[in-house]
Write a protein that holds these residues in place. Sequence first.
Motif, PDB file in Angstrom:
ATOM      1  N   UNK A   1       0.833  -1.208   0.000  1.00 51.12           N
ATOM      2  CA  UNK A   1       0.000   0.000   0.000  1.00 51.12           C
ATOM      3  C   UNK A   1       0.865   1.255   0.000  1.00 51.12           C
ATOM      4  N   UNK A   2       1.925   1.262   0.799  1.00 53.81           N
ATOM      5  CA  UNK A   2       2.792   2.441   0.893  1.00 53.81           C
ATOM      6  C   UNK A   2       3.513   2.708  -0.416  1.00 53.81           C
ATOM      7  N   UNK A   3       4.045   1.659  -1.027  1.00 52.71           N
ATOM      8  CA  UNK A   3       4.746   1.850  -2.301  1.00 52.71           C
ATOM      9  C   UNK A   3       3.773   2.271  -3.401  1.00 52.71           C
ATOM     10  N   UNK A   4       2.528   1.837  -3.293  1.00 50.90           N
ATOM     11  CA  UNK A   4       1.532   2.247  -4.273  1.00 50.90           C
ATOM     12  C   UNK A   4       1.291   3.748  -4.252  1.00 50.90           C
ATOM     13  N   UNK A   5       1.233   4.328  -3.058  1.00 53.42           N
ATOM     14  CA  UNK A   5       1.050   5.778  -2.943  1.00 53.42           C
ATOM     15  C   UNK A   5       2.208   6.509  -3.618  1.00 53.42           C
ATOM     16  N   UNK A   6       3.423   6.065  -3.336  1.00 51.68           N
ATOM     17  CA  UNK A   6       4.597   6.708  -3.928  1.00 51.68           C
ATOM     18  C   UNK A   6       4.575   6.611  -5.447  1.00 51.68           C
ATOM     19  N   UNK A   7       4.255   5.424  -5.972  1.00 57.48           N
ATOM     20  CA  UNK A   7       4.233   5.227  -7.428  1.00 57.48           C
ATOM     21  C   UNK A   7       3.226   6.147  -8.107  1.00 57.48           C
ATOM     22  N   UNK A   8       2.043   6.231  -7.532  1.00 57.60           N
ATOM     23  CA  UNK A   8       0.985   7.047  -8.139  1.00 57.60           C
ATOM     24  C   UNK A   8       1.399   8.510  -8.207  1.00 57.60           C
ATOM     25  N   UNK A   9       1.818   9.058  -7.067  1.00 57.49           N
ATOM     26  CA  UNK A   9       2.061  10.496  -6.990  1.00 57.49           C
ATOM     27  C   UNK A   9       3.323  10.915  -7.738  1.00 57.49           C
ATOM     28  N   UNK A  10       4.393  10.146  -7.611  1.00 56.73           N
ATOM     29  CA  UNK A  10       5.637  10.548  -8.281  1.00 56.73           C
ATOM     30  C   UNK A  10       5.523  10.425  -9.798  1.00 56.73           C
ATOM     31  N   UNK A  11       4.911   9.358 -10.296  1.00 58.72           N
ATOM     32  CA  UNK A  11       4.777   9.207 -11.741  1.00 58.72           C
ATOM     33  C   UNK A  11       3.837  10.256 -12.329  1.00 58.72           C
ATOM     34  N   UNK A  12       2.783  10.600 -11.585  1.00 58.25           N
ATOM     35  CA  UNK A  12       1.891  11.658 -12.056  1.00 58.25           C
ATOM     36  C   UNK A  12       2.619  12.993 -12.117  1.00 58.25           C
ATOM     37  N   UNK A  13       3.467  13.279 -11.125  1.00 58.16           N
ATOM     38  CA  UNK A  13       4.213  14.533 -11.121  1.00 58.16           C
ATOM     39  C   UNK A  13       5.210  14.586 -12.284  1.00 58.16           C
ATOM     40  N   UNK A  14       5.864  13.469 -12.569  1.00 57.03           N
ATOM     41  CA  UNK A  14       6.803  13.446 -13.691  1.00 57.03           C
ATOM     42  C   UNK A  14       6.089  13.784 -14.994  1.00 57.03           C
TER      43      UNK A  14
END
Length: 431
Positions: free
Chosen positions: A343-356
């Motif tokens: 769950x924690x890594x999922x949050x990071x993946x979503x937000x960082x990839x969207x920002x990129x």
Amino acid sequence: MARGAMARGVMVGGAMARGGVLRWVAAYTCSVSGDSVYFVTLSWAASREVGAGAAGLVLAAGAVPRAVLMLGGGVVADRYGAWRVLIVSDLIRCLAVLAVALVHGARLAALVPLSVAFGVVDALFMPAVGALPPLLVPAERLAKVQGMRVLGVRIANLAGPVLAGAALGTVGVGGAFGLAAALFGASLVLLATLRIPRTAPTEFTVKPESDSVPEPAPESAPEPATLLDQFREGLHYVRAHARLRRLVIVVALSELCFSGPVAAAVVLLVAERHWSGGTVGWILGAFSVGGAATGSVMAARAERLRHVEVTIAGSLLLTSALLLTQGATPRAVAIGVAAVLGAATGVTMVLTNARVQTEADPRLLGRVTAVTTLGTLGLSPLIYPLVGVVAQRWGTETFFVGCAAVCLAAVMVLIGSVGSGTSLREPAQQP
């Protein structure tokens, strides 16, 4: 009347965008499922044909060209269009795997060329598929789309190995390769039905010594004439755009260990603790379920999220803490930790990839996506030998500690970006 027509146009456009996103997510899920079935089948066939030791060389035959050619794949996606590259590369993957399925794919003479060809085509497919969402939705909806992507990836990671095992047990290697080809074919059909907007993206230039938002280029600025020129342009753009550069580093550090090495470490941990073989499935399954839950939540509520840097930093700190405990807990606790970790890594993946994708110049999306993909999926095979060496010499717990340190390094890069005034929270406002 004009206002009503405009409203109907907006509704139709929104419906088309939602349909396009759903098709893209479904195609991506089919593709990742096909990848899982393909790699499990290739590993199984190679180990039966040449032994477990040499099977690693068969897999490396595909990993090396994938890593070497990944940045070039981003250039091709930008030059010829992400959608066109997707269609061609998906078609080649489908036909290559199907051909091996039809000619008794368990033979080494077929497995090595297939692995090499698949790695080359993957280097084209991966940057292109990652560059597509900004062409389908506006910037404010990218986090929602990334949440849907994470949900699809976790579902595929759960279903793929199960499908591969069932196919190998019932129809053999040829049938399992045929299943992978069918999943790639389904992805191809879904991608072929996408409607990509034909509006040309605005071109941008970046001042190398400034962290400011890119400025519009003069209309007379010539398009680079060669692939090599575009390759250099992409690398220069990432280096010169400070905020994007830091984002790419955060993505690479936060996802590198979770693109396969952690799964390998879990297998070694289970063997080290003398737990049952089924525990591997429980731990990895819990990780995927946790990520799928995050994907569902983020797909529904990502647009309402505030304080993005704090959320990313918090998820990375939680990831680091969980990694520190993963190697030192009893079996039942390890399964629960894996679920929260997913769950924690999922949050990071979503937000960082969207920002990129929000930060990047639309004209260079393929090249930027190639850089982030190289930093995660492209380089992760190089860490596999390190997993075994560290586990053998210092124990598997040490490898998890190392992964925690990598995630903490991502937090430091994130904090440094805020401290330097290049906040990741607000996307660049491009004309």
